[in-house]
Design a protein around this motif. Structure first.
Motif, PDB file in Angstrom:
ATOM      1  N   ASP A   1     -72.097 -96.930 -53.857  1.00 43.04           N
ATOM      2  CA  ASP A   1     -73.202 -96.068 -54.294  1.00 43.04           C
ATOM      3  C   ASP A   1     -72.741 -94.627 -54.469  1.00 43.04           C
ATOM      4  OD1 ASP A   1     -75.492 -97.416 -54.830  1.00 43.04           O
ATOM      5  OD2 ASP A   1     -76.349 -97.237 -52.842  1.00 43.04           O
ATOM      6  N   GLN A   2     -72.040 -94.128 -53.455  1.00 42.18           N
ATOM      7  CA  GLN A   2     -71.572 -92.751 -53.491  1.00 42.18           C
ATOM      8  C   GLN A   2     -70.598 -92.534 -54.643  1.00 42.18           C
ATOM      9  OE1 GLN A   2     -72.534 -90.253 -51.754  1.00 42.18           O
ATOM     10  NE2 GLN A   2     -73.448 -90.979 -49.851  1.00 42.18           N
ATOM     11  N   HIS A   3     -69.691 -93.493 -54.843  1.00 39.64           N
ATOM     12  CA  HIS A   3     -68.720 -93.365 -55.932  1.00 39.64           C
ATOM     13  C   HIS A   3     -69.421 -93.362 -57.287  1.00 39.64           C
ATOM     14  CE1 HIS A   3     -65.697 -93.554 -53.003  1.00 39.64           C
ATOM     15  NE2 HIS A   3     -65.459 -94.844 -52.979  1.00 39.64           N
ATOM     16  N   ALA A   4     -70.457 -94.179 -57.428  1.00 40.94           N
ATOM     17  CA  ALA A   4     -71.185 -94.241 -58.695  1.00 40.94           C
ATOM     18  C   ALA A   4     -71.826 -92.889 -59.012  1.00 40.94           C
ATOM     19  CB  ALA A   4     -72.255 -95.333 -58.649  1.00 40.94           C
ATOM     20  N   ILE A   5     -72.456 -92.268 -57.996  1.00 41.94           N
ATOM     21  CA  ILE A   5     -73.060 -90.958 -58.200  1.00 41.94           C
ATOM     22  C   ILE A   5     -72.000 -89.926 -58.578  1.00 41.94           C
ATOM     23  CG2 ILE A   5     -74.091 -89.008 -56.964  1.00 41.94           C
ATOM     24  CD1 ILE A   5     -76.156 -90.949 -57.815  1.00 41.94           C
ATOM     25  N   THR A   6     -70.859 -89.946 -57.877  1.00 44.18           N
ATOM     26  CA  THR A   6     -69.791 -88.987 -58.164  1.00 44.18           C
ATOM     27  C   THR A   6     -69.273 -89.139 -59.585  1.00 44.18           C
ATOM     28  OG1 THR A   6     -69.115 -88.946 -55.837  1.00 44.18           O
ATOM     29  CG2 THR A   6     -67.507 -88.189 -57.460  1.00 44.18           C
ATOM     30  N   LEU A   7     -69.006 -90.372 -59.986  1.00 43.19           N
ATOM     31  CA  LEU A   7     -68.478 -90.605 -61.330  1.00 43.19           C
ATOM     32  C   LEU A   7     -69.493 -90.233 -62.406  1.00 43.19           C
ATOM     33  CD1 LEU A   7     -66.601 -93.987 -60.770  1.00 43.19           C
ATOM     34  CD2 LEU A   7     -65.592 -91.727 -61.079  1.00 43.19           C
ATOM     35  N   GLU A   8     -70.767 -90.602 -62.182  1.00 36.54           N
ATOM     36  CA  GLU A   8     -71.807 -90.231 -63.137  1.00 36.54           C
ATOM     37  C   GLU A   8     -71.920 -88.712 -63.247  1.00 36.54           C
ATOM     38  OE1 GLU A   8     -73.735 -91.836 -65.157  1.00 36.54           O
ATOM     39  OE2 GLU A   8     -73.802 -93.932 -64.536  1.00 36.54           O
ATOM     40  N   SER A   9     -71.784 -88.014 -62.111  1.00 36.25           N
ATOM     41  CA  SER A   9     -71.886 -86.558 -62.117  1.00 36.25           C
ATOM     42  C   SER A   9     -70.727 -85.929 -62.886  1.00 36.25           C
ATOM     43  CB  SER A   9     -71.903 -86.027 -60.678  1.00 36.25           C
ATOM     44  OG  SER A   9     -73.007 -86.542 -59.958  1.00 36.25           O
ATOM     45  N   ILE A  10     -69.514 -86.428 -62.654  1.00 34.75           N
ATOM     46  CA  ILE A  10     -68.346 -85.904 -63.355  1.00 34.75           C
ATOM     47  C   ILE A  10     -68.465 -86.145 -64.852  1.00 34.75           C
ATOM     48  CG2 ILE A  10     -65.855 -86.192 -63.668  1.00 34.75           C
ATOM     49  CD1 ILE A  10     -65.646 -86.696 -60.661  1.00 34.75           C
ATOM     50  N   LEU A  11     -68.893 -87.347 -65.224  1.00 30.98           N
ATOM     51  CA  LEU A  11     -69.062 -87.645 -66.651  1.00 30.98           C
ATOM     52  C   LEU A  11     -70.125 -86.754 -67.290  1.00 30.98           C
ATOM     53  CD1 LEU A  11     -68.865 -91.560 -66.698  1.00 30.98           C
ATOM     54  CD2 LEU A  11     -67.234 -89.965 -67.705  1.00 30.98           C
TER      55      LEU A  11
ATOM     56  N   ALA B   1     -66.148 -80.229 -62.554  1.00 28.56           N
ATOM     57  CA  ALA B   1     -65.749 -81.605 -62.238  1.00 28.56           C
ATOM     58  C   ALA B   1     -64.841 -81.641 -61.023  1.00 28.56           C
ATOM     59  CB  ALA B   1     -65.059 -82.242 -63.442  1.00 28.56           C
ATOM     60  N   THR B   2     -63.930 -80.663 -60.923  1.00 32.57           N
ATOM     61  CA  THR B   2     -63.027 -80.590 -59.768  1.00 32.57           C
ATOM     62  C   THR B   2     -63.804 -80.336 -58.489  1.00 32.57           C
ATOM     63  OG1 THR B   2     -61.219 -79.756 -61.155  1.00 32.57           O
ATOM     64  CG2 THR B   2     -61.035 -79.388 -58.785  1.00 32.57           C
TER      65      THR B   2
ATOM     66  N   GLU C   1     -76.548 -84.598 -52.667  1.00 34.97           N
ATOM     67  CA  GLU C   1     -75.811 -85.661 -53.345  1.00 34.97           C
ATOM     68  C   GLU C   1     -76.137 -85.733 -54.832  1.00 34.97           C
ATOM     69  OE1 GLU C   1     -76.887 -89.127 -51.193  1.00 34.97           O
ATOM     70  OE2 GLU C   1     -75.699 -88.649 -49.419  1.00 34.97           O
ATOM     71  N   LEU C   2     -77.415 -85.496 -55.161  1.00 34.44           N
ATOM     72  CA  LEU C   2     -77.854 -85.643 -56.548  1.00 34.44           C
ATOM     73  C   LEU C   2     -77.707 -84.361 -57.373  1.00 34.44           C
ATOM     74  CD1 LEU C   2     -81.115 -87.765 -56.123  1.00 34.44           C
ATOM     75  CD2 LEU C   2     -78.914 -88.531 -57.023  1.00 34.44           C
ATOM     76  N   ARG C   3     -77.490 -83.221 -56.707  1.00 36.91           N
ATOM     77  CA  ARG C   3     -77.484 -81.945 -57.424  1.00 36.91           C
ATOM     78  C   ARG C   3     -76.508 -81.897 -58.600  1.00 36.91           C
ATOM     79  NH1 ARG C   3     -76.592 -78.595 -53.361  1.00 36.91           N
ATOM     80  NH2 ARG C   3     -78.798 -78.421 -52.907  1.00 36.91           N
ATOM     81  N   PRO C   4     -75.236 -82.321 -58.435  1.00 34.64           N
ATOM     82  CA  PRO C   4     -74.316 -82.236 -59.587  1.00 34.64           C
ATOM     83  C   PRO C   4     -74.769 -83.083 -60.771  1.00 34.64           C
ATOM     84  CG  PRO C   4     -73.106 -82.546 -57.534  1.00 34.64           C
ATOM     85  CD  PRO C   4     -74.544 -82.789 -57.219  1.00 34.64           C
ATOM     86  N   LEU C   5     -75.315 -84.254 -60.477  1.00 33.82           N
ATOM     87  CA  LEU C   5     -75.764 -85.139 -61.554  1.00 33.82           C
ATOM     88  C   LEU C   5     -76.966 -84.539 -62.281  1.00 33.82           C
ATOM     89  CD1 LEU C   5     -75.559 -87.882 -62.995  1.00 33.82           C
ATOM     90  CD2 LEU C   5     -77.033 -88.830 -61.222  1.00 33.82           C
TER      91      LEU C   5
END
Length: 283
Positions: free
Chosen positions: A25-35, A52-53, A87-91
């Motif tokens: 779950d956490q990885h999915a949020i991180t990847l979605e945020s970076i994208l 992204a960094t 957790e959701l802020r970057p996305l």
């Protein structure tokens, strides 16, 4: 013949499975945020790389934090909700969906660690599903606590009618059922959908163990065996001559009875039961 797994060994196995699900779950949020950052037309290339960094660095710090794995920790409801916002802020900052947060009462009852983590996972899943649907521009997430239950509400302005039987909500339905909670879906075409979820803060009654599988109905046993093969609800329904929605109903009951939170845990239990059944041992 190998020894049967002890209840403690089974509990540890389920805990590991839940930990892996949380990490995914956490990885999915991180990847979605970076994208979302890299695709954003509002940021120059250098700024997008810096953003992204920063997201990736923050995710690494969270991944190394061991206190998230402690089942006994209590989280104040306001603090647990604040972590969800973080957790959701970057996305949200770079994505197409505008999300409003309705703060819970600061003095609400503290949440058991597993409930707080699952509540965040449910909220994250709801946001990701809205982004996948792409028919909603705004969403509102609110938590409250009545002393016995965590009350969650996710509201969107999407124009597509949604029901609890839709595949987009299946991960949420399964998580809520595993926590012995309830979920109500209210949708008005053209106006949006509201999910209302209640999760009890106190442990549910003792879950059915693998040895107690005789308490399942014949149909539940059939569904359990097929879930272990990894096939979809539609294919299970085709094989058993029932609808996919009926399969979802049986899966939700199985999750509740076994105390499992995902289909992966349920499949693991089914494999364990088959491996240690008398028929399997005499092959």
């Amino acid at each position: 013949m190998s020894d049967l797994p002890t209840p403690l060994e089974r509990a540890r196995s389920l805990s590991r499975d839940r930990g892996l699900t949380e990490q995914a779950d956490q990885h999915a949020i991180t990847l979605e945020s970076i994208l979302a950052v890299l695709r954003s037309g509002r940021l120059a290339d250098a700024a997008a790389r810096r953003e992204a960094t920063e997201i990736a660095s923050s995710a690494l710090i969270r991944a190394r934090s061991v206190h998230e794995q402690q089942e006994s920790v209590l989280e104040p409801v306001a603090e647990a909700f604040s972590r969800l916002r973080t957790e959701l802020r970057p996305l949200i900052r770079s994505g197409p969906l505008q999300v409003q947060f309705a703060e819970p009462p600061a003095r609400g009852r503290a949440l058991p660690g597993p409930v707080a983590r699952e509540a965040r996972a449910i909220s994250r899943t709801a946001v990701l599903s809205l982004m996948d649907r792409a028919d909603a521009a705004r969403a509102r997430i609110g938590w409250d606590c009545d002393g016995r239950n965590l009350l969650m509400e996710v509201r969107d302005d999407g124009g597509i009618a949604v029901t609890a039987h839709d595949d987009t909500l299946r991960p949420i339905v399964e998580r809520v059922a595993a926590l012995d909670g309830t979920m109500d879906v209210e949708t008005t075409p053209g106006w949006g959908t509201t999910l209302r979820i209640e999760i009890p803060l106190d442990p549910p009654s003792a879950a059915l163990t693998v040895e107690g599988a005789e308490e399942l109905t014949d149909r539940e046993k059939q569904v359990l065996r097929l879930v272990a093969t990894g096939i979809s609800n539609q294919r299970i329904g085709d094989q058993l001559g029932i609808t996919a929605n009926t399969v979802k109903y049986h899966v939700a009951n199985l999750l509740r009875k076994y105390g499992a939170r995902t289909r992966a845990e349920l499949a693991s239990i089914a494999h364990s039961h088959d491996a240690h059944s008398p028929s399997a041992q005499t092959r």
